[in-house]
Structure formats: structure tokens, C-alpha cells
Enzyme design. Structure first.
Site, PDB file in Angstrom:
ATOM      1  CE  LYS A 100      26.178  86.901  70.037  1.00  0.00           C
ATOM      2  NZ  LYS A 100      26.183  87.501  68.688  1.00  0.00           N
ATOM      3  CB  CYS A 153      53.195  51.983  63.064  1.00  0.00           C
ATOM      4  SG  CYS A 153      53.206  50.929  61.608  1.00  0.00           S
ATOM      5  CG  MET A 170      27.208  83.704  61.388  1.00  0.00           C
ATOM      6  SD  MET A 170      26.053  82.576  62.130  1.00  0.00           S
ATOM      7  CE  MET A 170      26.547  82.603  63.811  1.00  0.00           C
ATOM      8  NE  ARG A 225      32.521  84.949  72.530  1.00  0.00           N
ATOM      9  CZ  ARG A 225      32.412  85.531  71.351  1.00  0.00           C
ATOM     10  NH1 ARG A 225      31.524  85.115  70.495  1.00  0.00           N
ATOM     11  NH2 ARG A 225      33.194  86.531  71.020  1.00  0.00           N
ATOM     12  CB  SER A 238      52.210  47.115  63.629  1.00  0.00           C
ATOM     13  OG  SER A 238      52.227  48.520  63.584  1.00  0.00           O
ATOM     14  CG  HIS A 271      34.883  89.577  66.104  1.00  0.00           C
ATOM     15  ND1 HIS A 271      34.483  88.878  67.227  1.00  0.00           N
ATOM     16  CD2 HIS A 271      33.864  90.395  65.799  1.00  0.00           C
ATOM     17  CE1 HIS A 271      33.267  89.269  67.560  1.00  0.00           C
ATOM     18  NE2 HIS A 271      32.855  90.195  66.720  1.00  0.00           N
ATOM     19  CE1 TYR A 308      52.303  50.129  68.339  1.00  0.00           C
ATOM     20  CE2 TYR A 308      51.985  48.087  69.577  1.00  0.00           C
ATOM     21  CZ  TYR A 308      52.456  48.751  68.457  1.00  0.00           C
ATOM     22  OH  TYR A 308      53.073  48.062  67.450  1.00  0.00           O
ATOM     23  NE  ARG A 368      23.949  90.659  70.552  1.00  0.00           N
ATOM     24  CZ  ARG A 368      24.460  90.508  71.771  1.00  0.00           C
ATOM     25  NH1 ARG A 368      23.659  90.515  72.838  1.00  0.00           N
ATOM     26  NH2 ARG A 368      25.752  90.334  71.931  1.00  0.00           N
ATOM     27  N   GLY A 417      32.392  86.752  65.303  1.00  0.00           N
ATOM     28  CA  GLY A 417      32.370  87.714  64.215  1.00  0.00           C
ATOM     29  C   GLY A 417      32.111  87.153  62.834  1.00  0.00           C
TER      30      GLY A 417
END
Ligand code: ADP
Ligand code: MG
Ligand code: MG
Length: 908
Positions: free
Chosen positions: A26, A852, A107, A340, A785, A458, A872, A96, A105
Site C-alpha cells: 500500500k 513417482c 489487518m 495493487r 525412480s 474482502h 521427469y 492504515r 482485510g
């Protein structure tokens, strides 16, 4: 300490847009907008460093901060031409919160600070608007009490409602100056009653208390929960911005709103937002009043609307991303209060990324880097079955805040949502309005339904970010939270009743509407034309780019031809794991398997295996055909045999029942035999018992049958690349033993069929000893693997099936940084992987190595595998797009994925 406070105002700012870590998102954006000449009320930002110091000093402001703040306050007073607390014409400020990553929202923020019993009168005089000044005052008292003193805002809301009722008024807007004055008084009285001291009149005292409360709001339970869910570090801290107030509640030409430069739910390029006239910002974002759609602003305040559109378009171009902005109009003059990067759903993330490339706003690489793997995951979630939903009654319609299908039992408190979800129930959280306090309940629920609050509140923002299907502002329902029910027309829905909500259309339906595969899955399976799907074309284009950047290959874990076909459609470049035992759990095959296990002689066993052979062969053939020449890794039988037999207790009960019912002797004897065998096979620690390669070594005829099925199927399929994988070895000799069996069978089959194919025999590395002796094992193994599920169990000595009793505590107490069964433990398990890769390839240069375990579809683990240089990762077909994206992002991050642009390549 370094500079603690950064000023912005009068077209100049000490901070910059890039200083998010120090000034919070902000603060940095306010500085940047000031530089850009956009009208922003002046103010100053206290850094996140100060917040960290604040916590180190047990919630005390660090030395020198007060003095530095006073200097900046003077500057601010000069810029505005008003003094904080001046009785005749006071400066009012907001205090703020704002961290470097946005936590919508979560905080706290306090508005209208600087008012007291004297200056409120001054403000009335100055503006000639008593209603306005006391409206500001009562809001300030309420927020101050809530944020600084921990007196719930709801108590004040209650008083407000009471007043409205007494006066027979519906809307806040109908409260007049007397009401506001009365409320400001009543609120002060309530404050004193609950806090035990009078509402502070000294503005400097108000300011320092508010500042400390904002820093403290970094650690409210909801903020902490939000960080946990989003894996945000607790150490970042928040900045605190003190900014001159502008007033959206000043009169007819004043208002406040929130918007997005594109639709955050669908990604469509359209101006999206909501506003309220005669209101302050909190009214919109906190969801207290349901605001009007932004298009209406064009009619009411056309000049401000046009300017807003211009500015936000510019902001989007500048930041090269969809913006979420807050604005206030004071008597026709527009001020920007925040901008933002907008939170968005997966659908919107993909669509905006693709469209921004087309608009030349970003590169393909930036597009790929920007979409989160979880967002791709959202696209693959199920939707309501179009046919079957017609049988259910639609009882209400609200705002379609976050798309997707959610069905479950209605619950009315976040606590119940968490409770029931933990018991494995599907729930939909129904609230009058959701507040950021509901975050845990939202996370636990399948979807969220509210009766008030807009699509930019929010709660809606957070819902979209979580990918929770949400319908908000559904004014056709009345939620009675206390009674645990809601009404929709003549229907009353109580806790536990099933409801279904469609976040794409905003519809609320009674009952448990069945779901079906996502649009993407339907298209890739050819059940839906890609032209009929809105999102598919974006998805397809995006995934094409993804594949261009990644170097890591992806395979799928698939046990049946059906899975394999889906896998291929989802982009699998092979099968990384076929668990052959899954073929035996099929109800018409299980008896054959049991026959094999129960066989008393070798001949009986061979006979049973002979019957299983053609079934396995058909399955394998299906796999090979689905993959059309891509490698298919098939693991020989792995689980302990008792898994194929009925549980001991069940059998004993059955036998008893049979006996007392006077059952046939033969039947009883059969069952007794089965029980005997079950007892034979009983193991104290079956996961460490007779399983994996130990089975094949004990009963080589099983390996032999499976190898034969594989080779015959491969020959039948024509194009096939089988990779036969021996599980759970800890010593090279175990592999050598099984490899010999496989090779003998290959020789025999090839000779008989007079045809040969290439194949590999390799092993799973899933026991620490195998990883540690990988150099020797690689003499036999033609590929590795990593079975990271078992490897994690055996490395930690933690049984995954029992971990539920203590692992959550380990994570919440930070004994472990996370669940090692979800994301790979890089320190321990990762070290074993590294050793195995290095030593394995030292023995066998360029050996094919993959993973895997379930980690293969988890983004941070995929990143780790990329870094290890694996060939992979293999995961469930549904997670393939996630793995592909995570792999591309890992390659982009370390620079290895940068492929020369196509044009250049052609030139060479
Ligand atoms: P959050 O992070 O909860 O949105 P904000 O600090 O952005 O908290 O403030 C909450 C609301 O108050 C927003 O709508 C914001 O635009 C509004 N607001 C904050 N500061 C001011 C100000 N100086 N003047 C007018 N409205 C403000
Ligand atoms: Mg805000
Ligand atoms: Mg295993």
C-alpha cells in the site's frame, strides 16, 4: 536505526513503487501514484522494519520513532493546511496497515482519527454539515474501540441497529444529524463502559495508540491463519501509513468504491467494481452494505467516472497487471487510495495472462511465470452436471463472485465448518456477510454463500483467491445465523441440509447436485467441443507456452488404460508408475488373485497365475496403446498379500454366522482355510514386511507372469517402450535377482514370438539404504525412480497412515516446516535424492532418473526435482498441468528454460 518514516504528498514522495518490502504494498503504491501525478491524499508511511523492531521490543515503538513521526506530521499539516486536533478546522487522518504481500482485510485500519468532542464541533462549523461530522466521529469511536481496545465492532453495530429500529428507519442513510450526534454520544458511553476509561481526547495519544494497534494487527488470529494458508512468512511485518482523510460521506456528490481493471472472476476485459454514494471506504470493503455496480457511477458522477477509468487504465499499463483499486470522491473530486495487483481466480489468471500477451503488455515468459500452479489446479475442479442439475430446484440467485461448483451441508458458523470438514463432510458456509475473521471456515468449506456484501468485499476477494466457489450479496435469502438456518422464499434450510451453489452463475439450489469433470477435462476427453468452452482456448494456448519453457519432462501415474488415455490427453510424456496390483483389486479379478495367494502347491499357484496372465496382458496393452510409443514404467507387485484377502475379524464373524445358521460344512471349511491363510500372512509391521521385491524373490512365478504379460502386450501393441521397475530394494542383489527373472522371460518371449523390443529394467529408490548405495545399484539398474512416499516414511521413520495423530501439531508448533508428505523435505529426503542422483550417474552416465511419489505433482517439489537434474516427474493425470507449469517456472527462475525466440532459431 535507519530512516523510519517516508513522506508522500504534493507530487513528491520519498518512497518508490519498488520499495514494497519496506513500505508495504500500500505504502509503495501510494508513493508511486504520487510520483505519477495521480491525486492521492498526502501522508507518510512507517516502515516494516519498525514493525519488526516493535515486536522485538515486546510491542513498544522503537526509539526515535515518535520524534520522526512528529516531523512528518508537521509536513503533512503544512501540505494540507490543517492541524491535527485543531478545534476549529481539524486535520483528520487514517491509520492504515499494509504488508509487502497483500492480505485483503486481514489487518486493521482506523479512519477519521483526530476527532474529539471539540474538533467534531469545529468540523461541523467548517463543513456546515453536522450529520457528516458526527457520522465521522461515531465511526472513529467504533473503529478505535474495535482495533485498539478489542471491543467488538458488532456491539456498536447493535446500538446502531437499535437506534434505527426505535426511529423506524431502514437505511443508515436516513439517520439525521440528531441521530448521528446521539450515536457518537452513545458510542462513547459504551466505550467507557467496556474499556473502563474515557475515550481518549488527545489526538497525539489517539495516533500513537492506533499506530501500535495497526502493528499488532499483524498478529491477529485471522492474519496468522491467512499467512499459514498462503505460506507467507510471519517475519515480514506490516507497514503503517498515516494519511490525510478524504470524505466520501460528505454529501450527494461524494462516494467511495473499489474496482478491478478486469473481471477478477472470469478475467474478461471489462471495468469491474462497485461503489456507494455518501459512504466511507469501510462500508464497501467490509461488506456491510451491498454496493452498486460501477457502471451506475457513470450516470451519477460522469466526470469522476471517466477520470477513474483513465487513471486505472494507466495504472494497469504501468504495472503490467490487473489492478485492484480503491477510490473516494469528495464533492466531485476523485482521489485514489490504493492500487495493487488484483487477486483473481484460476480462470481469470489464465485468461488475463493470455490476453495481456496479445495486447503486448507482457511477454509469454512473464505470462507463464505469473500464473500460480494452484490457479491451474482450480481450472481442473469439477463443475455441476448440466443434465442432472435440472432436477434440482433453484431457490435464489446472488452475485457470482467466484466461479465453480460447490455442494454440501449448509453450516452457519466458521467453527462448525471446520469441525464438520475435519470429520470428512462437505460443507457450504452460509453467512449474512463474511468477514475476514471467517477465513478458517472459508478454507474448510467447499463454497461460500452470503446474503449481503458485494463482489469486491474482502470476503469475495479472499474467496476468489482461494478458488472457493462463492455466491455473495444474495438478497433473496435471509440468513438467521443464531437459529442456524436460512430462508429462501418459502423454503427453510437448516444446518445439515444439502445445498449447492454455482459460483459461475450465482445460483443457489436445494439438494446435493452431482458434479462432473471440469470443462478442461471434458474437452481433452473429447466430450465437449473446445469451441463450446470459454476457458479451454486460453488454457490450451497457455499450456503451449508452458511446455516451451520447461526442460523437465512429465509423466503420469496411471494404473488402467482409462487413466492412461486421460494422462496422454493431459500432456503426459510417458507413464511413470503403473501399480500393477490395482488391476487385481477389480471385483471380478480379486477371486483369481486370492486363489493364487491361497494355493497350496506350486502347480495350483501356476494355474491361478495362468488365469491372471491374459487379464494383465490386456491391461498392459491398453497402456502401451494409449501412450503410443512413449515409455511406460510398470512396477512389479508391491503390496503385502494380506491386502488382497478379507480382514481377519470379518472372517471370524462370518464363520460364526455360518455355523449358527447351520451352513454347509464345505463352505465353513473353505472359510476356515482362508482364515488360516490370513493368519499365516499376518505381520506386525506389514509395511516393512513381505512386500515389494521381497514378494517377487519369494514367489518368482509372480514376477515371471507379470514380465511375460508385459512383453507379450508390448509385442501386441507394436510401438511400446516398457520400463520394468522393481520396488523396495535395499541391496543391489535383490535387484539382480529380479532382473535375472525378467531377462529370462524376455528372452523366452522374444524367441517364441520371433520379435524383439527394447526395454529397461530399473528400480525404485524408496529406502534410504538404496539411495546410499545407489552407485552400486546403478551397475544393475538401467533407471531409477524415486518412490518418495515410502522414502519419506522410511527416512523419517514416520508411518504416513499414522502421522495424522502428531504431524499437524509438528507443523503448527513449527517443529517441522511443513508436512513432508506434501512437499519434499529438501534437507533430509532431498539429500538422499541428491546422493542417489550423483552416485547413480557416476556409475551409469546419463542414467534416466525420475520421481513417482505424490510429490511429483506438488509445485515446490517439482522445482526441487528440476534443480536436481531429474529427467521427469510423474504424478496423477489431474495434476499434470500443475507439474508442467511448476517445471516451466523453475526453468524460468534459474534461467535454464530460456529458449531462443523462434525467429532467431530459424536464422541460424
Ligand atoms: P484494507 O487493507 O482493509 O482495505 P485500507 O487501509 O485500505 O484497509 O482502508 C480501508 C478502507 O478505508 C478502504 O476502503 C480505504 O479506501 C479507506 N480509506 C483508507 N484511508 C483513507 C483516507 N485517508 N481517506 C478516505 N478513505 C480512506
Ligand atoms: Mg484497502
Ligand atoms: Mg513404495
Amino acid at each position: 536505526m535507519a530512516k523510519q518514516v517516508y513522506f508522500f504528498g504534493n507530487g513528491k514522495a520519498e518512497g518508490k513503487g519498488g520499495m514494497k518490502a519496506l513500505l508495504g504494498g500500500k505504502g509503495a503504491a501510494l508513493a508511486e501514484m504520487t510520483h505519477a501525478g495521480i491525486e492521492v491524499p498526502p501522508g507518510f508511511t512507517i516502515t516494516t522494519d519498525v514493525c519488526r523492531a516493535f515486536y522485538e521490543k515486546r510491542r513498544k515503538a522503537p526509539r526515535g520513532l515518535d520524534a520522526e513521526m512528529r516531523i512528518h506530521l508537521k509536513k503533512l499539516e503544512k501540505a494540507v493546511g490543517k492541524r491535527l486536533g485543531a478545534p476549529e478546522d481539524p486535520l483528520l487522518v487514517s491509520v492504515r496497515s499494509g504488508a509487502s504481500v497483500s492480505m485483503p482485510g486481514m489487518m486493521d485500519t482506523i479512519l477519521n482519527l483526530g476527532l474529539n468532542d471539540l474538533s467534531v464541533a469545529g468540523l461541523s462549523m467548517k463543513t456546515g454539515n453536522e450529520r457528516f461530522s458526527y457520522d465521522c466521529y461515531r465511526r472513529f469511536i467504533m473503529m478505535f474501540a474495535d482495533v485498539v481496545m478489542g471491543v467488538d465492532k458488532k456491539e456498536f453495530d447493535g446500538l446502531l441497529k437499535e437506534r434505527k429500529r426505535d426511529r423506524g428507519i431502514e437505511s443508515d442513510l436516513d439517520l439525521d444529524h440528531d441521530d448521528m450526534k446521539w450515536l457518537a454520544n452513545r458510542f462513547q458511553f459504551h466505550y467507557r463502559e467496556r474499556v473502563g476509561s474515557a475515550f481518549p481526547q488527545d489526538p497525539m495519544k489517539q495516533l500513537s495508540l492506533a499506530r501500535d494497534a495497526v502493528f499488532s494487527s499483524w498478529n491477529t488470529p485471522r492474519a496468522a491463519e491467512y499467512r499459514r494458508l498462503n505460506r507467507i512468512s510471519d517475519d515480514l511485518g506490516t507497514a503503517c501509513t498515516i494519511q490525510a482523510m478524504v470524505f466520501g460521506n460528505l454529501g450527494e456528490n461524494s462516494g467511495t468504491g473499489v474496482g478491478f481493471t478486469r473481471d477478477p472472476a472470469t478475467g474478461e476485459k471489462k471495468f469491474y467494481g462497485e461503489f456507494l454514494l455518501k459512504a466511507q471506504g469501510e462500508d464497501v470493503v467490509a461488506g456491510v452494505r451491498t454496493p452498486e455496480p460501477i457502471a451506475a457511477l457513470e450516470k451519477k458522477l460522469p466526470k469522476s467516472f471517466r477520470k477513474l477509468k483513465l487513471i486505472t487504465t494507466r495504472l494497469e499499463k504501468y504495472y503490467r497487471d490487473m489492478q485492484d483499486f480503491e477510490f473516494t470522491i469528495q464533492e466531485g473530486r476523485l482521489y485514489m487510495l490504493q492500487t495493487r495487483t488484483g487477486k483473481r481466480t484460476g480462470r481469470a489468471a489464465v485468461r488475463t495472462a493470455v490476453e495481456m500477451v496479445a495486447e503486448k503488455l507482457i511477454t509469454q515468459e512473464a505470462a507463464v511465470a505469473r500464473v500460480l500452479p494452484e490457479q491451474i489446479d482450480q481450472l481442473l475442479h469439477p463443475v455441476f452436471d448440466t443434465e442432472k442439475r435440472r432436477e434440482f430446484k433453484t431457490v435464489a440467485k446472488g452475485l457470482n463472485a467466484s466461479p465453480g461448483a460447490a455442494a454440501g451441508k449448509a453450516v452457519f458458523t466458521p467453527g462448525r465448518a471446520v469441525e464438520l470438514a475435519e470429520q470428512g463432510e462437505r460443507v457450504v458456509l452460509v453467512r449474512a456477510e463474511t468477514s475476514p475473521d471467517d477465513i478458517a471456515g472459508m478454507a474448510a468449506a467447499r463454497g461460500v454463500l452470503t446474503s449481503t456484501g458485494g463482489a469486491t468485499s474482502h470476503a469475495a476477494v479472499v474467496g476468489r483467491q482461494m478458488g472457493k466457489p462463492s455466491v455473495v450479496g444474495c438478497s433473496q435469502i435471509r440468513v438467521e445465523e443464531e437459529q442456524g438456518r436460512f430462508r429462501a422464499g418459502k423454503h427453510v434450510i437448516s444446518e445439515g441440509d444439502y445445498i449447492s451453489i454455482d459460483g459461475t452463475t450465482g445460483e443457489v439450489m436445494l439438494g446435493d447436485v452431482p458434479v462432473e469433470d471440469s470443462e478442461i477435462v471434458q474437452v481433452v476427453q473429447g466430450r465437449l467441443s473446445s469451441r463450446k468452452s470459454e476457458i479451454y482456448p486460453y488454457f490450451e494456448k497457455f499450456m503451449k507456452w508452458v511446455d516451451r519453457y520447461r526442460t523437465l519432462r512429465v509423466r503420469a501415474n496411471a494404473d488402467t488404460p482409462k487413466d492412461a488415455i486421460l494422462a496422454a490427453a493431459m500432456g503426459a510424456q510417458g507413464i511413470g508408475l503403473c501399480r500393477t496390483e490395482h488391476m487385481f483389486f477389480d471385483p471380478d479379478r480379486l477371486p483369481l488373485m486370492q486363489k493364487m495367494i491361497l494355493a497350496e502347491t506350486d502347480e495350483d499357484r501356476e494355474a491361478a497365475l495362468e488365469e491372471l496372465l491374459p487379464l494383465q496382458r490386456e491391461d498392459f496393452r491398453g497402456l502401451f496403446e494409449a501412450l503410443a510409443g512413449k515409455p511406460v514404467t510398470i512396477r512389479t507387485l508391491d503390496p503385502p498379500l494380506h491386502e488382497f484377502l478379507p480382514p481377519r475379524a470379518d472372517l471370524m464373524v462370518e464363520i460364526e454366522k455360518c455355523r449358527s445358521a447351520g451352513g454347509l460344512d464345505d463352505v465353513i471349511r473353505e472359510k476356515e482355510k482362508l482364515l488360516e491363510r490370513v493368519e499365516d500372512l499376518h505381520e506386525v509391521n506389514p509395511m516393512l514386511g513381505l512386500r515389494g521385491c521381497r514378494l517377487g524373490i519369494n514367489l518368482p512365478e509372480i514376477t515371471r507372469m507379470q514380465a511375460r504379460a508385459i512383453f507379450e502386450a508390448a509385442l501386441d501393441a507394436g510401438k511400446a517402450v516398457p520400463e520394468i521397475m522393481i520396488p523396495l530394494i535395499s541391496d543391489v542383489a535383490e535387484l539382480a535377482n529380479q532382473k535375472k527373472v525378467v531377462n529370462e522371460v524376455a528372452k523366452e518371449v522374444f524367441a517364441r514370438r520371433k520379435k524383439k523390443i527394447k526395454y529397461l529394467v530399473g528400480t525404485m529408490i524408496e529406502i534410504p539404504r538404496a539411495a546410499l548405495t545407489a552407485g552400486v545399484i546403478a551397475k544393475e539398474a538401467e533407471f531409477f525412480s524415486f518412490g518418495t512416499n515410502d522414502l519419506t516414511q522410511t527416512t523419517f521413520g514416520i508411518s504416513r497412515d499414522d502421522a495424522g495423530k502428531f504431524l499437524p501439531l509438528y507443523v503448527s508448533e513449527k517443529i517441522l516446516p511443513g508436512d513432508p508428505f506434501v512437499a519434499i523435505d529438501r534437507t533430509g529426503v532431498g539429500r538422499l535424492l541428491r546422493i542417489a542422483v550423483e552416485e547413480g550417474r557416476a556409475t551409469r552416465a546419463g542414467m534416466k532418473i525420475g520421481i513417482c511419489g505424490e510429490h511429483g505433482g506438488e509445485p515446490s517439489s517439482v522445482e526441487f526435482c528440476h534443480g536436481l537434474g531429474l529427467d521427469y516427474v510423474s504424478c496423477s493425470p489431474y495434476r499434470l498441468p500443475i507439474a508442467r507449469l511448476a517445471a516451466a517456472q523453475a526453468a524460468i527462475a534459474d534461467g535454464s528454460g530460456k529458449k531462443p525466440a523462434r525467429k532467431k532459431r530459424r536464422k541460424r
